[in-house]
Design a protein around this motif. Structure first.
Motif, PDB file in Angstrom:
ATOM      1  N   MET A   1       0.842  -1.185   0.000  1.00 18.05           N
ATOM      2  CA  MET A   1       0.000   0.000   0.000  1.00 18.05           C
ATOM      3  C   MET A   1       0.891   1.255   0.000  1.00 18.05           C
ATOM      4  O   MET A   1       1.792   1.376   0.815  1.00 18.05           O
ATOM      5  N   GLN A   2       0.621   2.156  -0.902  1.00 22.38           N
ATOM      6  CA  GLN A   2       1.438   3.371  -1.003  1.00 22.38           C
ATOM      7  C   GLN A   2       1.012   4.400   0.045  1.00 22.38           C
ATOM      8  O   GLN A   2      -0.169   4.564   0.325  1.00 22.38           O
ATOM      9  N   ASP A   3       1.988   5.066   0.599  1.00 23.76           N
ATOM     10  CA  ASP A   3       1.750   6.142   1.553  1.00 23.76           C
ATOM     11  C   ASP A   3       1.053   7.297   0.837  1.00 23.76           C
ATOM     12  O   ASP A   3       1.515   7.766  -0.202  1.00 23.76           O
ATOM     13  N   ILE A   4      -0.055   7.739   1.369  1.00 22.70           N
ATOM     14  CA  ILE A   4      -0.836   8.820   0.752  1.00 22.70           C
ATOM     15  C   ILE A   4      -0.027  10.117   0.648  1.00 22.70           C
ATOM     16  O   ILE A   4      -0.292  10.971  -0.184  1.00 22.70           O
ATOM     17  N   TYR A   5       0.985  10.253   1.481  1.00 22.92           N
ATOM     18  CA  TYR A   5       1.781  11.480   1.533  1.00 22.92           C
ATOM     19  C   TYR A   5       3.067  11.415   0.713  1.00 22.92           C
ATOM     20  O   TYR A   5       3.867  12.341   0.755  1.00 22.92           O
ATOM     21  N   THR A   6       3.291  10.325  -0.022  1.00 26.52           N
ATOM     22  CA  THR A   6       4.554  10.112  -0.741  1.00 26.52           C
ATOM     23  C   THR A   6       4.940  11.307  -1.609  1.00 26.52           C
ATOM     24  O   THR A   6       6.085  11.766  -1.569  1.00 26.52           O
ATOM     25  N   GLU A   7       4.017  11.824  -2.391  1.00 29.62           N
ATOM     26  CA  GLU A   7       4.324  12.931  -3.305  1.00 29.62           C
ATOM     27  C   GLU A   7       4.801  14.166  -2.537  1.00 29.62           C
ATOM     28  O   GLU A   7       5.775  14.815  -2.921  1.00 29.62           O
ATOM     29  N   VAL A   8       4.127  14.478  -1.439  1.00 28.50           N
ATOM     30  CA  VAL A   8       4.499  15.643  -0.619  1.00 28.50           C
ATOM     31  C   VAL A   8       5.882  15.415   0.003  1.00 28.50           C
ATOM     32  O   VAL A   8       6.735  16.299  -0.030  1.00 28.50           O
ATOM     33  N   LYS A   9       6.101  14.235   0.559  1.00 32.03           N
ATOM     34  CA  LYS A   9       7.389  13.922   1.195  1.00 32.03           C
ATOM     35  C   LYS A   9       8.531  14.012   0.189  1.00 32.03           C
ATOM     36  O   LYS A   9       9.572  14.598   0.477  1.00 32.03           O
ATOM     37  N   GLN A  10       8.333  13.428  -0.995  1.00 35.28           N
ATOM     38  CA  GLN A  10       9.386  13.450  -2.008  1.00 35.28           C
ATOM     39  C   GLN A  10       9.703  14.877  -2.434  1.00 35.28           C
ATOM     40  O   GLN A  10      10.861  15.230  -2.616  1.00 35.28           O
ATOM     41  N   TYR A  11       8.688  15.703  -2.598  1.00 30.65           N
ATOM     42  CA  TYR A  11       8.906  17.094  -2.998  1.00 30.65           C
ATOM     43  C   TYR A  11       9.751  17.816  -1.948  1.00 30.65           C
ATOM     44  O   TYR A  11      10.724  18.493  -2.274  1.00 30.65           O
ATOM     45  N   PHE A  12       9.402  17.687  -0.679  1.00 23.18           N
ATOM     46  CA  PHE A  12      10.069  18.451   0.369  1.00 23.18           C
ATOM     47  C   PHE A  12      11.396  17.855   0.831  1.00 23.18           C
ATOM     48  O   PHE A  12      12.184  18.549   1.470  1.00 23.18           O
TER      49      PHE A  12
ATOM     50  N   PHE B   1       5.427  22.608  10.290  1.00 23.71           N
ATOM     51  CA  PHE B   1       4.530  23.513   9.575  1.00 23.71           C
ATOM     52  C   PHE B   1       3.494  22.763   8.741  1.00 23.71           C
ATOM     53  O   PHE B   1       2.491  23.329   8.342  1.00 23.71           O
ATOM     54  N   ALA B   2       3.732  21.494   8.496  1.00 19.47           N
ATOM     55  CA  ALA B   2       2.765  20.649   7.805  1.00 19.47           C
ATOM     56  C   ALA B   2       2.742  19.312   8.528  1.00 19.47           C
ATOM     57  O   ALA B   2       3.793  18.728   8.792  1.00 19.47           O
ATOM     58  N   MET B   3       1.552  18.866   8.870  1.00 22.96           N
ATOM     59  CA  MET B   3       1.438  17.639   9.639  1.00 22.96           C
ATOM     60  C   MET B   3       0.514  16.674   8.908  1.00 22.96           C
ATOM     61  O   MET B   3      -0.564  17.062   8.448  1.00 22.96           O
ATOM     62  N   PHE B   4       0.951  15.435   8.801  1.00 24.95           N
ATOM     63  CA  PHE B   4       0.150  14.388   8.200  1.00 24.95           C
ATOM     64  C   PHE B   4      -0.794  13.882   9.289  1.00 24.95           C
ATOM     65  O   PHE B   4      -0.349  13.378  10.316  1.00 24.95           O
ATOM     66  N   TYR B   5      -2.082  14.050   9.079  1.00 23.99           N
ATOM     67  CA  TYR B   5      -3.042  13.831  10.148  1.00 23.99           C
ATOM     68  C   TYR B   5      -4.222  12.988   9.662  1.00 23.99           C
ATOM     69  O   TYR B   5      -5.077  13.469   8.913  1.00 23.99           O
ATOM     70  N   LYS B   6      -4.234  11.716  10.032  1.00 19.34           N
ATOM     71  CA  LYS B   6      -5.344  10.805   9.757  1.00 19.34           C
ATOM     72  C   LYS B   6      -5.767  10.797   8.285  1.00 19.34           C
ATOM     73  O   LYS B   6      -6.941  10.923   7.957  1.00 19.34           O
TER      74      LYS B   6
END
Length: 103
Positions: free
Chosen positions: A1-12, A36-41
């Motif tokens: 299962m891919q992490d929903i935040y992968t694109e954001v994490k890779q960018y930053f 400043f950005a939190m991955f939340y549920k």
């Protein structure tokens, strides 16, 4: 299962002065050791000026963020998964806010 935040994490991960927090504890992105950005549920919470938070809630792009205290935070807005295509944009805006405010 891919992490929903992968694109954001890779960018930053490529942005200087920014740390992508992973592992145990709060998951998100930090500038100057402050989140400043939190991955939340499965959604994203970003730190912005109270005025901007109000604008995003009024426009429907964001929702109030209640960290579990029963009271929404004035300087945080939750960007729901339905607006995932805007997550990087709002994270960049949050980073600019943090840099400009010296926080």
């Amino acid at each position: 299962m891919q992490d929903i935040y992968t694109e954001v994490k890779q960018y930053f991960q490529k942005v200087q002065e920014v740390e992508v927090n992973s592992g145990k504890g709060a998951q998100g992105i930090k500038y100057n050791k402050k989140m400043f950005a939190m991955f939340y549920k499965g959604e994203l919470t970003v730190k912005l000026s109270p005025k901007r938070v109000t604008e995003l809630i009024a426009s429907g792009d964001g929702l109030p963020h209640d960290p579990g205290t029963g009271k929404a935070m004035k300087d945080r807005v939750l960007i729901p998964q339905k607006n995932k295509k805007l997550w990087i944009q709002y994270c960049k805006e949050s980073l600019q806010y943090m840099q400009a405010s010296g926080k």
